[in-house]
Enzyme design. Sequence first.
Site, short mmCIF file in Angstrom:
data_model
loop_
_atom_site.label_atom_id
_atom_site.label_comp_id
_atom_site.label_asym_id
_atom_site.label_seq_id
_atom_site.Cartn_x
_atom_site.Cartn_y
_atom_site.Cartn_z
N LYS A 59 40.26 31.52 30.48
CA LYS A 59 41.14 30.37 30.23
C LYS A 59 41.46 30.25 28.74
CE LYS A 59 41.03 30.48 34.09
NZ LYS A 59 40.26 31.34 34.99
N GLY A 123 14.37 38.81 36.91
CA GLY A 123 13.43 38.25 37.88
C GLY A 123 13.46 39.04 39.19
N ALA A 190 46.22 42.80 43.03
CA ALA A 190 47.03 41.61 42.66
C ALA A 190 46.32 40.36 43.15
CB ALA A 190 48.43 41.72 43.26
N GLY A 191 45.02 40.26 42.83
CA GLY A 191 44.25 39.05 43.18
C GLY A 191 44.21 38.12 41.99
N ALA A 277 40.57 45.37 39.27
CA ALA A 277 40.16 44.01 39.68
C ALA A 277 40.38 43.91 41.19
CB ALA A 277 40.98 42.97 38.94
N VAL A 278 39.51 44.62 41.92
CA VAL A 278 39.69 44.71 43.39
C VAL A 278 38.63 43.87 44.12
CG1 VAL A 278 40.82 46.97 43.34
CG2 VAL A 278 38.32 46.86 43.45
N HIS A 452 54.79 6.55 36.39
CA HIS A 452 56.08 7.19 36.14
C HIS A 452 56.33 7.24 34.64
CE1 HIS A 452 60.27 8.31 36.60
NE2 HIS A 452 60.57 7.37 35.71
P1 FAD Z 1 27.07 34.45 37.89
O1 FAD Z 1 27.95 33.60 37.06
O2 FAD Z 1 27.47 35.86 38.13
O3 FAD Z 1 25.63 34.37 37.21
C1 FAD Z 1 24.56 35.09 37.68
C2 FAD Z 1 23.58 35.28 36.54
O4 FAD Z 1 22.38 35.81 37.06
C3 FAD Z 1 24.06 36.28 35.48
O5 FAD Z 1 23.83 35.75 34.20
C4 FAD Z 1 23.20 37.51 35.72
O6 FAD Z 1 22.97 38.24 34.56
C5 FAD Z 1 21.93 36.87 36.22
N1 FAD Z 1 21.08 37.73 37.05
C6 FAD Z 1 21.43 38.50 38.11
N2 FAD Z 1 20.33 39.08 38.65
C7 FAD Z 1 19.29 38.65 37.92
C8 FAD Z 1 17.89 38.87 37.97
N3 FAD Z 1 17.36 39.65 38.91
N4 FAD Z 1 17.11 38.28 37.04
C9 FAD Z 1 17.64 37.47 36.08
N5 FAD Z 1 18.94 37.21 36.00
C10 FAD Z 1 19.75 37.79 36.88
N6 FAD Z 1 35.64 30.78 39.14
C11 FAD Z 1 36.20 29.55 39.11
O7 FAD Z 1 35.77 28.66 39.84
N7 FAD Z 1 37.23 29.27 38.26
C12 FAD Z 1 37.75 30.21 37.43
O8 FAD Z 1 38.68 29.93 36.68
C13 FAD Z 1 37.18 31.50 37.45
N8 FAD Z 1 37.65 32.47 36.64
C14 FAD Z 1 37.06 33.70 36.65
C15 FAD Z 1 37.57 34.68 35.80
C16 FAD Z 1 37.01 35.94 35.80
C17 FAD Z 1 37.57 37.00 34.88
C18 FAD Z 1 35.89 36.22 36.65
C19 FAD Z 1 35.24 37.57 36.63
C20 FAD Z 1 35.38 35.25 37.49
C21 FAD Z 1 35.97 33.99 37.50
N9 FAD Z 1 35.51 32.98 38.36
C22 FAD Z 1 36.11 31.75 38.34
C23 FAD Z 1 34.39 33.21 39.28
C24 FAD Z 1 33.10 32.65 38.66
O9 FAD Z 1 32.86 33.26 37.41
C25 FAD Z 1 31.94 32.90 39.61
O10 FAD Z 1 32.24 32.37 40.89
C26 FAD Z 1 30.68 32.24 39.08
O11 FAD Z 1 30.35 32.73 37.80
C27 FAD Z 1 29.52 32.47 40.04
O12 FAD Z 1 28.39 31.82 39.55
P2 FAD Z 1 26.92 32.34 39.90
O13 FAD Z 1 26.01 31.46 39.12
O14 FAD Z 1 26.77 32.44 41.35
O15 FAD Z 1 26.85 33.82 39.35
P1 NAD Z 2 40.39 39.11 44.60
O1 NAD Z 2 39.71 39.21 45.89
O2 NAD Z 2 41.01 37.82 44.19
O3 NAD Z 2 41.57 40.18 44.53
C1 NAD Z 2 41.37 41.55 44.70
C2 NAD Z 2 42.67 42.17 45.14
O4 NAD Z 2 42.52 43.56 45.09
C3 NAD Z 2 43.04 41.81 46.58
O5 NAD Z 2 44.39 41.38 46.62
C4 NAD Z 2 42.82 43.10 47.33
O6 NAD Z 2 43.68 43.27 48.43
C5 NAD Z 2 43.10 44.13 46.25
N1 NAD Z 2 42.49 45.44 46.47
C6 NAD Z 2 41.26 45.71 46.99
N2 NAD Z 2 41.05 47.04 46.98
C7 NAD Z 2 42.14 47.63 46.44
C8 NAD Z 2 42.52 48.97 46.14
N3 NAD Z 2 41.70 49.99 46.41
N4 NAD Z 2 43.74 49.19 45.60
C9 NAD Z 2 44.57 48.16 45.32
N5 NAD Z 2 44.28 46.87 45.58
C10 NAD Z 2 43.06 46.60 46.12
O7 NAD Z 2 39.34 39.63 43.51
P2 NAD Z 2 39.38 39.61 41.94
O8 NAD Z 2 40.73 39.32 41.42
O9 NAD Z 2 38.68 40.85 41.51
O10 NAD Z 2 38.44 38.38 41.60
C11 NAD Z 2 37.08 38.37 42.05
C12 NAD Z 2 36.62 36.98 42.36
O11 NAD Z 2 36.54 36.20 41.20
C13 NAD Z 2 37.53 36.29 43.32
O12 NAD Z 2 36.89 36.20 44.56
C14 NAD Z 2 37.78 34.93 42.76
O13 NAD Z 2 37.30 33.95 43.62
C15 NAD Z 2 36.99 34.89 41.47
N6 NAD Z 2 37.91 34.44 40.42
C16 NAD Z 2 38.38 33.16 40.49
C17 NAD Z 2 39.29 32.72 39.56
C18 NAD Z 2 39.82 31.33 39.66
O14 NAD Z 2 39.23 30.54 40.37
N7 NAD Z 2 40.91 31.00 38.98
C19 NAD Z 2 39.74 33.58 38.56
C20 NAD Z 2 39.26 34.88 38.54
C21 NAD Z 2 38.34 35.29 39.48
#
Ligand code: FAD
Ligand code: NAD
Length: 475
Positions: A59, A123, A190-191, A277-278, A452
């Site tokens: 963001k 852990g 294109a996710g 980003a699949v 408004h």
């Molecule tokens: P994580 O955030 O993955 O945290 C897990 C933690 O556990 C990590 O620090 C990891 O190192 C640690 N860990 C794992 N195994 C162990 C172990 N055995 N011992 C100790 N530590 C361990 N979601 C939204 O809602 N809004 C968004 O705008 C959004 N944008 C995103 C943008 C990107 C680029 C990405 C990649 C994801 C985005 N997401 C978004 C998804 C969001 O980041 C995840 O859904 C969220 O972080 C999940 O939280 P979590 O605590 O389950 O796992």
């Molecule tokens: P995603 O599931 O949103 O999109 C992945 C896309 O890749 C899908 O459209 C899928 O059909 C396509 N795909 C899969 N395999 C493929 C291949 N071999 N070739 C071409 N296309 C392929 O996953 P993401 O964009 O990687 O994001 C991961 C997760 O992180 C999501 O589940 C999302 O919830 C979370 N996230 C959330 C936010 C947000 O809330 N704004 C932002 C970023 C990520």
Amino acid sequence: MTDIQFDVIVIGGGPAGYICAIRAAQLGLKTACIDAFKGKDGKQALGGTCLNVGCIPSKALLDSSKQFHGLTHNLPAHGISVENAKLDMATFIGRKDKIVKQFTGGVGMLFKANKVTAFFGTGKLLKGNEVEVTGADGAKQTLKAANVIIASGSVPIELPFAKFDGKYIIDNAGALDLDRIPKRLGVIGAGVIGLELGSVWKRLGSEVTIIEALPDFLGAADADIAKIAAREFKKQGLDIHLGAKLSKAEVKKNAVELTYADKNGEHKLTVDKLLVAVGRRAYTQDLLGDGTGVKVDQRGRVEVDEHCWTGVDGVWAIGDCVRGPMLAHKGEEEGVMVAELIAGKAGHVNYDVIPYVIYTEPELAWAGKTEQECKDQGMPYKTGNFPFAANGRAVAMNEPAGLVKVIAHAETDRILGVHMIGPVVSELIAEAVVAMEFKGSSEDLARIVHAHPTLSEVVHEAALAVDKRALNKAN
Ligand code: FAD
Ligand code: NAD
């Protein structure tokens, strides 16, 4: 040998885990949180994917790139022109890093304030609710608690024919930390990540080509919203190829040569960086010792019931490592639910009303059922929509693209789903979520006074349109 006893041990310090730990501590439970994430400086960085390489840094870059793009694409319409606008990459990335540090450090401070003991290391759940912690220096210690919560999160899925190398073929972390603007950026998928991070670099001048395997664009969104999104992204120059399958990605001469096929045959494309980003997969590597009884499903997710209980006494799992959408707010609410259940309270998460947001321009946001889902489930429904182009505030902001669509039950009028594409709909969706949580009707939204001129009037008018009585458009 057990040397430290807690009431609650949380494995993972992402949004699911750290929120769970704080809530447990608030409820008077002696709590530990173990996390292995290392920041850029090699030190412990709490907050998981979300704070370090996900929600927050993405963001930050989306906002900076929007400001930059606006200089040439929005401000001229306001009569403001800027010549020779330049982007300083070090400041652009440095600002993001500073925000990350502020928030990851903030979690550490919240842990101190709430008396959560943080362990830096990995852990592993053992039999009998013991947890072995392997510190960054390799030293091991064993903790024990009545309740252990697994919150180990997720990691990016790797394609076998396009393995991450961190330099040319990158994941989300790589795409958030480039040292220069790539001339040509390829994106596989294109996710949500592909569209958000593809937008960042497109706004800064990269040629962005997105290759998506599925034939439909944004299949999880309501079809009306996805159609507008596809049109707007195309106008912005995001080159999205649907129904396209990548078969090869080879690094050659400082570039990546891609081979993919679609209905028109095989194509070649050369890019400077390739973001894969699949999707993401639950991360449970080396997490479960022998005989814990915790089960993992076919997709590697920890099996849990609707209360995030694994079926093993005192063992729970939350966030991205379990079923359900991979969203920070979903994991956080699961963390609160589990902490409250452990403390003997009535924890609950309503999985039917989780908001989804995609932070592109325009933004997309929705909650509840899509029109297609209503059809498939044989649910009688009616819809109302209203365009931002007819809203004074949106036009004044020069952001008229998009609409709000309200879906209500045809007989009871209960709101079944609300779908939005337009300016700042990430914020507007909250009203729909509140209405749906309170089992509201479209009539309820229609009767509420909205200020408004605000963007929220579009929600009001869309609710009125369900009953064909929108006031600022012909019904
Ligand atoms: P994580 O955030 O993955 O945290 C897990 C933690 O556990 C990590 O620090 C990891 O190192 C640690 N860990 C794992 N195994 C162990 C172990 N055995 N011992 C100790 N530590 C361990 N979601 C939204 O809602 N809004 C968004 O705008 C959004 N944008 C995103 C943008 C990107 C680029 C990405 C990649 C994801 C985005 N997401 C978004 C998804 C969001 O980041 C995840 O859904 C969220 O972080 C999940 O939280 P979590 O605590 O389950 O796992
Ligand atoms: P995603 O599931 O949103 O999109 C992945 C896309 O890749 C899908 O459209 C899928 O059909 C396509 N795909 C899969 N395999 C493929 C291949 N071999 N070739 C071409 N296309 C392929 O996953 P993401 O964009 O990687 O994001 C991961 C997760 O992180 C999501 O589940 C999302 O919830 C979370 N996230 C959330 C936010 C947000 O809330 N704004 C932002 C970023 C990520």
